[in-house]
Design an enzyme around this catalytic site. Structure first.
Site, mmCIF file in Angstrom:
data_model
loop_
_atom_site.group_PDB
_atom_site.id
_atom_site.type_symbol
_atom_site.label_atom_id
_atom_site.label_comp_id
_atom_site.label_asym_id
_atom_site.label_seq_id
_atom_site.Cartn_x
_atom_site.Cartn_y
_atom_site.Cartn_z
ATOM 1 N N VAL A 86 0.969 -1.267 -0.101
ATOM 2 C CA VAL A 86 0.246 0.082 -0.052
ATOM 3 C C VAL A 86 0.796 1.455 0.023
ATOM 4 C CG1 VAL A 86 -1.784 1.335 1.370
ATOM 5 C CG2 VAL A 86 -1.817 -1.093 0.896
ATOM 6 N N ASP B 171 10.282 3.968 5.939
ATOM 7 C CA ASP B 171 10.542 2.409 6.451
ATOM 8 C C ASP B 171 11.351 2.140 7.486
ATOM 9 O OD1 ASP B 171 8.481 -0.133 4.927
ATOM 10 O OD2 ASP B 171 10.026 -0.423 6.560
ATOM 11 N N THR C 296 -5.917 -0.802 6.883
ATOM 12 C CA THR C 296 -7.338 -1.153 7.332
ATOM 13 C C THR C 296 -7.098 -1.474 8.788
ATOM 14 O OG1 THR C 296 -7.374 -2.501 5.198
ATOM 15 C CG2 THR C 296 -8.881 -2.702 6.753
ATOM 16 N N ASN D 277 -14.897 -5.325 1.436
ATOM 17 C CA ASN D 277 -13.982 -6.338 1.307
ATOM 18 C C ASN D 277 -14.890 -7.622 1.683
ATOM 19 O OD1 ASN D 277 -11.601 -5.460 0.436
ATOM 20 N ND2 ASN D 277 -10.463 -5.611 2.305
ATOM 21 N N LYS E 129 -16.225 -15.696 -9.593
ATOM 22 C CA LYS E 129 -15.376 -16.785 -10.055
ATOM 23 C C LYS E 129 -15.233 -17.754 -9.077
ATOM 24 C CE LYS E 129 -12.340 -14.348 -13.662
ATOM 25 N NZ LYS E 129 -11.754 -13.204 -13.000
ATOM 26 N N CYS F 107 -5.614 -9.413 2.505
ATOM 27 C CA CYS F 107 -6.680 -8.802 2.968
ATOM 28 C C CYS F 107 -7.897 -9.377 3.422
ATOM 29 C CB CYS F 107 -7.000 -7.598 2.055
ATOM 30 S SG CYS F 107 -5.673 -6.433 1.838
ATOM 31 N N LYS G 114 -8.243 -11.803 6.582
ATOM 32 C CA LYS G 114 -7.938 -11.033 7.670
ATOM 33 C C LYS G 114 -9.065 -9.933 8.087
ATOM 34 C CE LYS G 114 -5.044 -7.523 6.954
ATOM 35 N NZ LYS G 114 -5.503 -6.185 6.956
ATOM 36 N N LYS H 280 -3.159 -15.262 -5.946
ATOM 37 C CA LYS H 280 -3.896 -15.081 -6.979
ATOM 38 C C LYS H 280 -2.616 -14.593 -8.099
ATOM 39 C CE LYS H 280 -4.494 -9.900 -6.780
ATOM 40 N NZ LYS H 280 -5.166 -8.813 -6.794
HETATM 41 C C1 UDX Z 1 -1.390 -2.834 3.736
HETATM 42 C C2 UDX Z 1 -2.233 -2.263 5.092
HETATM 43 O O1 UDX Z 1 -1.462 -1.675 5.706
HETATM 44 C C3 UDX Z 1 -3.060 -3.100 5.532
HETATM 45 O O2 UDX Z 1 -3.787 -2.582 6.552
HETATM 46 C C4 UDX Z 1 -3.948 -3.614 4.519
HETATM 47 O O3 UDX Z 1 -5.071 -4.570 4.912
HETATM 48 C C5 UDX Z 1 -3.292 -4.177 3.604
HETATM 49 O O4 UDX Z 1 -2.240 -3.770 3.106
HETATM 50 P P1 UDX Z 1 0.829 -3.913 3.134
HETATM 51 O O5 UDX Z 1 1.153 -2.649 2.522
HETATM 52 O O6 UDX Z 1 0.357 -5.056 2.301
HETATM 53 O O7 UDX Z 1 -0.523 -3.816 4.288
HETATM 54 O O8 UDX Z 1 1.874 -4.239 4.558
HETATM 55 P P2 UDX Z 1 3.218 -4.781 4.358
HETATM 56 O O9 UDX Z 1 3.727 -4.960 2.870
HETATM 57 O O10 UDX Z 1 3.475 -5.616 5.699
HETATM 58 O O11 UDX Z 1 4.032 -3.207 4.504
HETATM 59 C C6 UDX Z 1 3.930 -2.392 5.681
HETATM 60 C C7 UDX Z 1 5.330 -1.888 5.998
HETATM 61 O O12 UDX Z 1 5.254 -1.113 7.026
HETATM 62 C C8 UDX Z 1 6.525 -2.872 6.083
HETATM 63 O O13 UDX Z 1 7.518 -2.412 4.963
HETATM 64 C C9 UDX Z 1 7.348 -2.556 7.306
HETATM 65 O O14 UDX Z 1 8.565 -2.684 7.204
HETATM 66 C C10 UDX Z 1 6.793 -1.186 7.528
HETATM 67 N N1 UDX Z 1 6.733 -0.885 8.725
HETATM 68 C C11 UDX Z 1 6.083 -1.878 9.912
HETATM 69 C C12 UDX Z 1 7.127 0.445 9.300
HETATM 70 O O15 UDX Z 1 7.808 1.217 8.644
HETATM 71 N N2 UDX Z 1 7.275 0.807 10.684
HETATM 72 C C13 UDX Z 1 6.594 0.045 11.706
HETATM 73 O O16 UDX Z 1 6.553 0.415 12.762
HETATM 74 C C14 UDX Z 1 5.844 -1.206 11.202
HETATM 75 C C1 UDX Z 2 -8.451 -7.187 -2.140
HETATM 76 C C2 UDX Z 2 -9.455 -6.359 -2.709
HETATM 77 O O1 UDX Z 2 -10.103 -6.579 -4.066
HETATM 78 C C3 UDX Z 2 -9.047 -4.543 -2.818
HETATM 79 O O2 UDX Z 2 -10.040 -3.827 -2.887
HETATM 80 C C4 UDX Z 2 -8.484 -4.452 -1.220
HETATM 81 O O3 UDX Z 2 -7.915 -3.331 -1.133
HETATM 82 C C5 UDX Z 2 -7.409 -5.697 -1.012
HETATM 83 O O4 UDX Z 2 -8.059 -6.729 -0.903
HETATM 84 P P1 UDX Z 2 -6.336 -8.314 -3.372
HETATM 85 O O5 UDX Z 2 -6.063 -9.091 -2.052
HETATM 86 O O6 UDX Z 2 -5.278 -7.689 -3.921
HETATM 87 O O7 UDX Z 2 -7.471 -7.150 -3.064
HETATM 88 O O8 UDX Z 2 -6.999 -9.348 -4.210
HETATM 89 P P2 UDX Z 2 -8.497 -9.562 -5.034
HETATM 90 O O9 UDX Z 2 -8.294 -9.543 -6.540
HETATM 91 O O10 UDX Z 2 -9.511 -8.924 -4.581
HETATM 92 O O11 UDX Z 2 -8.627 -11.198 -4.835
HETATM 93 C C6 UDX Z 2 -8.384 -11.806 -3.469
HETATM 94 C C7 UDX Z 2 -8.693 -13.106 -3.566
HETATM 95 O O12 UDX Z 2 -10.244 -13.615 -4.049
HETATM 96 C C8 UDX Z 2 -7.927 -14.000 -4.301
HETATM 97 O O13 UDX Z 2 -7.379 -15.299 -3.582
HETATM 98 C C9 UDX Z 2 -8.631 -14.457 -5.655
HETATM 99 O O14 UDX Z 2 -7.945 -15.792 -5.982
HETATM 100 C C10 UDX Z 2 -9.874 -14.480 -4.868
HETATM 101 N N1 UDX Z 2 -11.223 -14.326 -5.964
HETATM 102 C C11 UDX Z 2 -11.191 -13.383 -6.332
HETATM 103 C C12 UDX Z 2 -11.782 -15.606 -6.241
HETATM 104 O O15 UDX Z 2 -11.623 -16.671 -5.806
HETATM 105 N N2 UDX Z 2 -12.958 -15.280 -7.194
HETATM 106 C C13 UDX Z 2 -13.108 -14.086 -7.828
HETATM 107 O O16 UDX Z 2 -14.173 -13.917 -8.544
HETATM 108 C C14 UDX Z 2 -12.206 -12.881 -7.421
#
Ligand code: UDX
Ligand code: UDX
Length: 452
Positions: free
Chosen positions: A11, A30, A121, A208, A251, A260, A263, A321
């Site tokens: 993100v 970070d 989130t 979600n 699908k 996501c 969780k 995915k």
């Molecule tokens: C994000 C959102 O934050 C989460 O709430 C959402 O549901 C999914 O996407 P994501 O970007 O996938 O999470 O998380 P991650 O790839 O784990 O990245 C978080 C980053 O924050 C890491 O690079 C970690 O090193 C950094 N971090 C964490 C900090 O810089 N400071 C901290 O104290 C903790």
């Molecule tokens: C999801 C949400 O789409 C996004 O808006 C949010 O910010 C983060 O969570 P992401 O987890 O990246 O995004 O993937 P997504 O494309 O939504 O797929 C999630 C899971 O559902 C995957 O495991 C995928 O295989 C499954 N999926 C998706 C199905 O089984 N059937 C479908 O029709 C669509």
């Protein structure tokens, strides 16, 4: 606008690059020094199409920089986006420890008015708690406003999604702060939903959870299709043309995974019980999702004579995915684990997620193949576990000859059953009961003929 983005995960890193592309001056922070070093060298810690180019372009034109120097980044910025991870804790609720510690650090570094935006989130009420933490730790007289601006991007399509957002949700207490965030996103041509903090937080979970519900719904329909002799792909198509239903997220397959949906659905369920309400529908959504993988394993076992013990099975796809190397809560990884647990030797291949999968699965009982065709050699069945487009283009006619038995279990309904059957494969999709086979034809359920 001067922006700092805390957390350079999926993100945060994408967000930082996109804000820079909008024309703002952005610092990505970070606490993982290795990650920052890597990004500074132009290498992305995650696989995300188009990200490396977007970061390189904006670093070069001076709009984007990366640092571990939290204090400097906060001091220099007008708006602070919090994008740290919020994983599930053991009880299924969101673990907010990173958010709390970042809130404290922001407070200590603040030297002038800032807008603090939570993009991660987070459960309802978190923004207000962050506000309390900052208030308790900030120097006297320094003002700030909280904004909740949840992120909706999909992994693998995050750059596209960022520039083509369906909406931007901006929850805040003051119009001043909401207007600042609107300015940041001014280049986007989409509705801006202005609301209070608690509604913004809920929108993300509700969205979600609704998408996960659509997936579990179609997976339940798939189960009935297998028994009743219908084809869930056609059923979904027929449903999807109804604009009230829509085609997306219908699908059927192995169920949803990723960082996501599992969780967030769990966390929303926890929120409901915390409010003394039992969100029954969500319980069903989670149950169905779990059952999809075990149903799949049962099908494989049944077709292969009752057991996979001692058999070699090929698996295509490990990422949660397509278009990502992310294996967090990947159902594909779970299925490989279950097959191994049942005593099968498993050969695996994924176009991108091999390294991340090794960390999850280890080496025991798994053969990691360098080329996809290796997966076909000497296996008694092939399982398709992730919906990678490139799997459709494989040479099944040629590679099928390398298999001991030509059986395909398509966990993502990626291939065309009729074409596979023409090539001499026995094809088993998910919920594809009208394509020459059904649960009935495996002897498990009632005979289909009685119902024709
Ligand atoms: C994000 C959102 O934050 C989460 O709430 C959402 O549901 C999914 O996407 P994501 O970007 O996938 O999470 O998380 P991650 O790839 O784990 O990245 C978080 C980053 O924050 C890491 O690079 C970690 O090193 C950094 N971090 C964490 C900090 O810089 N400071 C901290 O104290 C903790
Ligand atoms: C999801 C949400 O789409 C996004 O808006 C949010 O910010 C983060 O969570 P992401 O987890 O990246 O995004 O993937 P997504 O494309 O939504 O797929 C999630 C899971 O559902 C995957 O495991 C995928 O295989 C499954 N999926 C998706 C199905 O089984 N059937 C479908 O029709 C669509």
């Amino acid at each position: 606008m001067k922006i700092c983005v805390i957390g350079t995960g999926y993100v945060g890193l994408v967000g930082a690059a996109v804000f820079a592309e909008f024309g703002h001056n952005v610092i990505g922070v970070d606490n993982n020094a290795k990650k920052i070093e890597l990004i500074k060298k132009g290498k992305m810690p995650i696989y995300e199409p188009g990200l490396e180019e977007l970061v390189a372009k904006n670093v070069k034109n001076g709009k984007l920089e990366f640092t571990t120097d939290f204090d400097r980044a906060v001091k220099k910025s007008e708006v602070i986006f919090v994008c740290v991870g919020t994983p599930s804790n053991q009880s299924g609720a969101a673990d907010l420890s990173y958010v709390w510690s970042v809130a404290k650090s922001i407070a200590k570094s603040m030297n002038s008015y800032k807008v603090v935006v939570i993009k991660s989130t987070v459960p309802v009420g978190t923004n207000e708690e962050v506000e309390r933490i900052i208030l308790a730790n900030v120097a006297k007289g320094i003002k700030f406003d909280m904004v909740s601006c949840p992120e909706f991007l999909r992994e693998g399509y995050s750059i596209y999604d960022s520039f083509n957002a369906d909406r931007v949700v901006i929850g805040g207490k003051t119009q001043k702060a909401i207007d600042i965030i609107k300015k940041i996103y001014a280049k986007l041509d989409c509705p801006f939903i202005e609301c209070d903090l608690r509604s913004a937080e809920m929108i993300k979970y509700a969205a979600n959870a609704f998408l996960a519900t659509k997936i579990s719904f179609i997976n339940e329909i798939a189960q009935i299709c297998e028994r009743a002799g219908s084809d869930v792909v056609k059923v979904a198509e027929g449903m999807g043309y109804d604009k009230r239903i829509g085609k997306a997220f219908l699908k059927a397959g192995l169920g949803y995974g990723g960082s996501c949906f599992p969780k967030d659905v769990e966390a929303l369920y926890r929120t409901s019980t915390d409010q003394a309400y039992d969100f029954r529908l969500l319980r069903g959504v989670m149950d169905v999702n779990e059952a999809q993988r075990t149903n799949f394993i049962s099908k494989v076992k049944r077709v292969l004579g009752g057991s996979v013990g001692g058999k070699t099975i090929g698996c295509l796809g490990l990422a949660f995915k397509e278009n990502t190397d992310d294996v967090r809560k990947s159902v594909s990884i779970d299925v490989v684990r279950l097959l191994r647990g049942e005593g099968a030797k498993v050969k695996v291949f994924d176009p991108i997620a091999m390294e991340s999968s090794k960390k999850e699965l280890g080496e025991v009982g798994i053969q990691y193949c360098r080329e996809p065709q290796e997966v076909f050699e000497g296996v008694e069945a092939l399982c398709i576990l992730t919906e990678w487009e490139e799997f459709k283009a494989y040479d099944y006619a040629k590679w099928g000859k390398l298999m001991t038995k030509k059986i395909v279990f398509d966990g993502r309904n990626l291939l065309d059953p009729k074409s596979m059957e023409k090539l001499g494969f026995k094809y088993y999709g998910v919920g594809r009961g009208s394509n020459g086979w059904s649960l009935a034809s495996t002897g498990a359920i009632f005979d289909q003929k009685h119902h024709q």
